[in-house]
Design an enzyme around this catalytic site. Structure first.
Site, PDB file in Angstrom:
ATOM      1  CG  ASP A 450      -2.127   0.774   1.201  1.00 39.86           C
ATOM      2  OD1 ASP A 450      -2.278   1.555   0.244  1.00 39.86           O
ATOM      3  OD2 ASP A 450      -2.955   0.637   2.128  1.00 39.86           O
ATOM      4  CG  ASP A 520      -9.394   2.367  -0.009  1.00 40.46           C
ATOM      5  OD1 ASP A 520      -8.951   1.256  -0.362  1.00 40.46           O
ATOM      6  OD2 ASP A 520      -8.725   3.181   0.655  1.00 40.46           O
TER       7      ASP A 520
HETATM    8  C1  DGJ Z   1      -5.697   1.908   2.098  1.00 40.15           C
HETATM    9  C2  DGJ Z   1      -6.088   0.670   1.313  1.00 40.15           C
HETATM   10  O1  DGJ Z   1      -6.583   1.007   0.066  1.00 40.15           O
HETATM   11  C3  DGJ Z   1      -7.071  -0.123   2.138  1.00 40.15           C
HETATM   12  O2  DGJ Z   1      -7.526  -1.233   1.419  1.00 40.15           O
HETATM   13  C4  DGJ Z   1      -6.430  -0.531   3.428  1.00 40.15           C
HETATM   14  O3  DGJ Z   1      -5.367  -1.400   3.151  1.00 40.15           O
HETATM   15  C5  DGJ Z   1      -5.919   0.690   4.183  1.00 40.15           C
HETATM   16  N1  DGJ Z   1      -5.113   1.530   3.360  1.00 40.15           N
HETATM   17  C6  DGJ Z   1      -5.146   0.282   5.402  1.00 40.15           C
HETATM   18  O4  DGJ Z   1      -4.548   1.330   6.036  1.00 40.15           O
END
Ligand code: DGJ
Length: 706
Positions: A450, A520
């Protein structure tokens, strides 16, 4: 097919199965673009090499068809290359200096400056079966003084003169990535770019241009995608003489750098293509290209469960074990622990950078959970965010000099974190080391990598040492090197690219990533919009989609489980809901969908995608995947709202064998279950979708010939 060179006329052609790309050298030694489109007799383009002028205001009309124009002389267009020589000269004169046929499908063209020992090599690779051309550039400073590079584009694509040009691209933001836009281009410049240090959610480095009348199935479309995951720029510039150039490369925004004596700059690859079969053909060619030439691993995705939306940072071994048990009941094959398993990471305020297992959450270490997950027959995956650090972390306390920073400036905190300077050799070594230790110590099959903030204060420590380079470029180069190295050290591990959703997906990253987290936003209806935009350029085989809760936390929208599953089954299926709270009925319905998905996922991953009806139009949305051998097809159809008591609908399919008979496995309310390909593609497949938020998945298989 391949590369042709006619020495006498000084004309080059890259010939693919369904396109010609032609350029040549004019009598002044300047490389000129001549043609790109349907196959032609390339030598007959020779008259286009003639020198043209218009007035003292537009003296050099040939610059309007420069194949790789420099900033100099009477060329005022957006330059491919703009340099400052150390003696103060800011003018470049690039002339043809020879070529090298590297292979059947690759040629390198040499250009050099009239006076200064600066050499440019333009690389072209034809990919015949998908009508694509890969371009890149290498710039050599053969002098003994540095050259300042202000802008160096990977390539410029020149479109044929069309009466109208229309640009199609995506825009967006966090939780709303990959939204399609199109607009007419008149004279002047339209810039798509990222200035934030990574690909970004606001725009994505690909473009498509047509004459304003192409649609999903018909019309000529020219397009390109850039393989760069840092600051990028694509400029479409229409000249006053009617030509459109689309240039792309690393962004010049705060990006000038020094090319020392003897140094070489290599650009990212900018892939361009031409199709005559509309936007659908464009996407299918790009998908096939990614499958065959870009993506590193196998295409078929394991069904995963990720606990992020269920637990947030409140990760602990007991809860995770419970979730793992439920996930296994659903038929999940990979269990992923997201953020919150390490350091003092109880919220986004602390712990980022401390990549050791949190002893309170996992008193016996991570292995206890891994054993449990493996005992259920699943493999184990883990989340990391190696490029950032919370100031409240041991890593930052030990190495405050490792973050991007300027003296006399407070670092900007975003999500309470600072960005590590990955370009710094020690930081790169640290990331490689902790990742290696993690993957060596545990049986981990999957890493979700990430990145949750933009780059600010892009200074390096100590400042003076790095004065000459672009920290923006080095970050991305080191990122690629780390991923390449990890893939080599751990070939059994699959990697997912994620950046606060889908903010770092491009042809550069996809050379190393098996799959991608595209947003997300997991609301299944919003997802149809996001997924459609994503698949314009990128393959559904990498597109990860989760089934989550209803009503959804983001929009408060309630959607049936079937709609949520069908939407997520259009890519790599994941489940991200709090399945510990699901009823037995929900669990068994979900298990049925997972089982169905396993039967069709090879078609999603390896097939051709046909967009039958766009969700952007509000009514029916439908997408069809056809297996490469046309033996199977999978159709997904969604209706947002039923109106006026009318639910009858047929949808015409594409890409089938007209003479074959296809049958449906489960009739689900339909009286007929056998159709000829020709019927399906002309009369259409009946859909029985009644009510709001109705959806279906239909799997058709070819009957063996009698
Ligand atoms: C952003 C990601 O897109 C999410 O899926 C998740 O992993 C969060 N970060 C965790 O902090």
């Amino acid at each position: 097919m391949g590369i042709h060179y006619w020495e006498q006329e000084n004309i080059f052609e890259l010939r693919t199965e369904r396109s010609s790309y032609v350029f040549g050298v004019n009598e002044q030694g300047i490389l000129q673009h001549l043609y790109w489109g349907e196959p032609v007799e390339a030598r007959e383009c020779a008259p286009l090499l003639a020198i043209r002028t218009h007035s003292s205001f537009d003296n050099d009309l040939n610059s309007d068809q420069a194949e790789y124009g420099g900033r100099g002389g009477g060329n005022y267009a957006e330059p491919c290359l703009h340099v400052h020589f150390s003696d103060g000269v800011r003018d470049l004169k690039l002339r043809y200096a020879g070529c090298e046929l590297v292979s059947e499908n690759r040629i390198s063209i040499r250009l050099s400056d009239d006076h200064y020992p600066l050499r440019v090599e333009l690389g072209y690779t034809a990919i015949p079966e998908v009508d694509l051309i890969e371009r890149d550039v290498r710039i050599f400073n053969g002098g003994d003084t540095p050259v300042r590079v202000i802008q160096a584009m990977a390539a410029s694509w020149t479109l044929p003169p069309l009466r109208d040009y229309r640009l199609t691209h995506v825009t967006g933001r966090w939780a709303g990535e990959y939204q399609l836009r199109s607009q007419p281009l008149s004279e002047g410049r339209r810039v798509l770019e990222s200035r934030r240090g990574f690909t970004g959610p606001h725009s994505n480095p690909w473009f498509a241009v047509d004459n304003g009348r192409a649609d999903e199935e018909t019309g000529k479309v020219w397009f390109g995608a850039l393989a760069w995951s840092g600051n990028w720029k694509i400029t479409a510039e229409k000249s006053n003489f009617g030509r459109l150039h689309v240039l792309g490369g690393i962004n010049d925004f705060d990006g000038a750098f020094e090319l020392g004596p003897g140094a070489v700059y290599s650009s990212p690859v900018f892939t361009g293509g031409y199709v005559s079969g509309g936007f659908g053909a464009m996407s299918r060619n790009l998908h096939l290209y990614q499958s065959r030439y870009i993506l590193p691993g196998g295409r078929v995705r394991k069904v995963l469960y990720n606990s992020w939306e269920a637990t947030g940072f409140a990760v602990n071994v007991q809860e995770q074990k419970k979730l793992a048990r439920q996930a296994a009941r659903l038929g999940v094959e990979r269990f992923v622990v997201d953020d919150g398993w390490f350091g003092a990471r109880n919220s986004d305020m602390a712990g980022l950078g401390d990549w050791t297992v949190n002893p309170e959450k996992f008193p016996l270490g991570l292995q206890e959970l891994i054993d449990e997950v493996k005992g259920f027959g699943m493999d184990f995956g883990l989340w990391v965010e190696p490029e950032s650090v919370n100031p409240d972390s041991d890593l930052y306390r030990q190495h405050p000099d490792w973050v991007y920073q300027f003296p006399n400036r407070e670092g900007t905190l975003l999500r309470n974190q600072l960005m590590l300077n990955l370009g710094h050799p020690e930081v790169k070594a640290f990331v490689l080391e902790f990742m290696t230790e993690l993957l060596d110590s545990y049986d981990i099959s999957f890493i979700k990598w990430d990145m949750n903030r933009t780059v600010t204060e892009p200074g390096a420590f100590p400042l003076a040492e790095h004065a000459g380079d672009s920290v923006w470029i080095r970050h991305v180069e080191h990122l690629y090197e780390i991923w390449a190295e990890l893939r080599q050290r751990f070939p059994q591990v699959e990697f997912e690219t994620c950046a606060g959703g889908g903010a770092r997906i491009d042809l550069g990253m996809l050379r190393y990533a098996d799959q991608a987290w595209i947003s997300d936003n997991t609301d299944a209806l919003d997802r149809l919009l996001i997924q459609e935009g994503f698949c314009y350029a990128y393959s559904p085989s990498v597109m990860m989609c989760w089934v989550t809760e209803s009503p959804h936390g983001m929009n408060g929208r309630s959607l049936p489980l079937a709609f949520r599953f069908h939407s997520a089954m259009m890519g790599g299926l994941g489940i991200g809901a709090d399945i510990g709270k699901w009823s037995d009925a929900e669990l068994s319905e979900a298990a049925r969908f997972v089982a169905q998905y396993k039967k069709i996922r090879h078609v999603i991953a390896e097939g051709s995608l046909y967009r039958l009806a766009s969700v952007r139009e509000g009514g029916l949305a439908a997408g069809q995947y056809v297996s490469p051998d046309r033996q199977e097809t999978v159709v997904f159809a969604f209706r947002q709202a039923q109106h006026f008591g009318y639910s009858e609908q047929r949808i015409t399919l594409r890409g089938l064998d007209p003479d074959a008979v296809y049958s449906m496995e489960a009739a689900e309310g339909l009286t007929q279950t056998l159709w000829h390909g020709s019927t399906l593609m002309n009369l259409g497949l009946p859909l029985s979708l009644s009510g709001d938020y109705a959806s279906r998945m239909i799997h058709l298989q070819r009957q063996p010939a009698r």
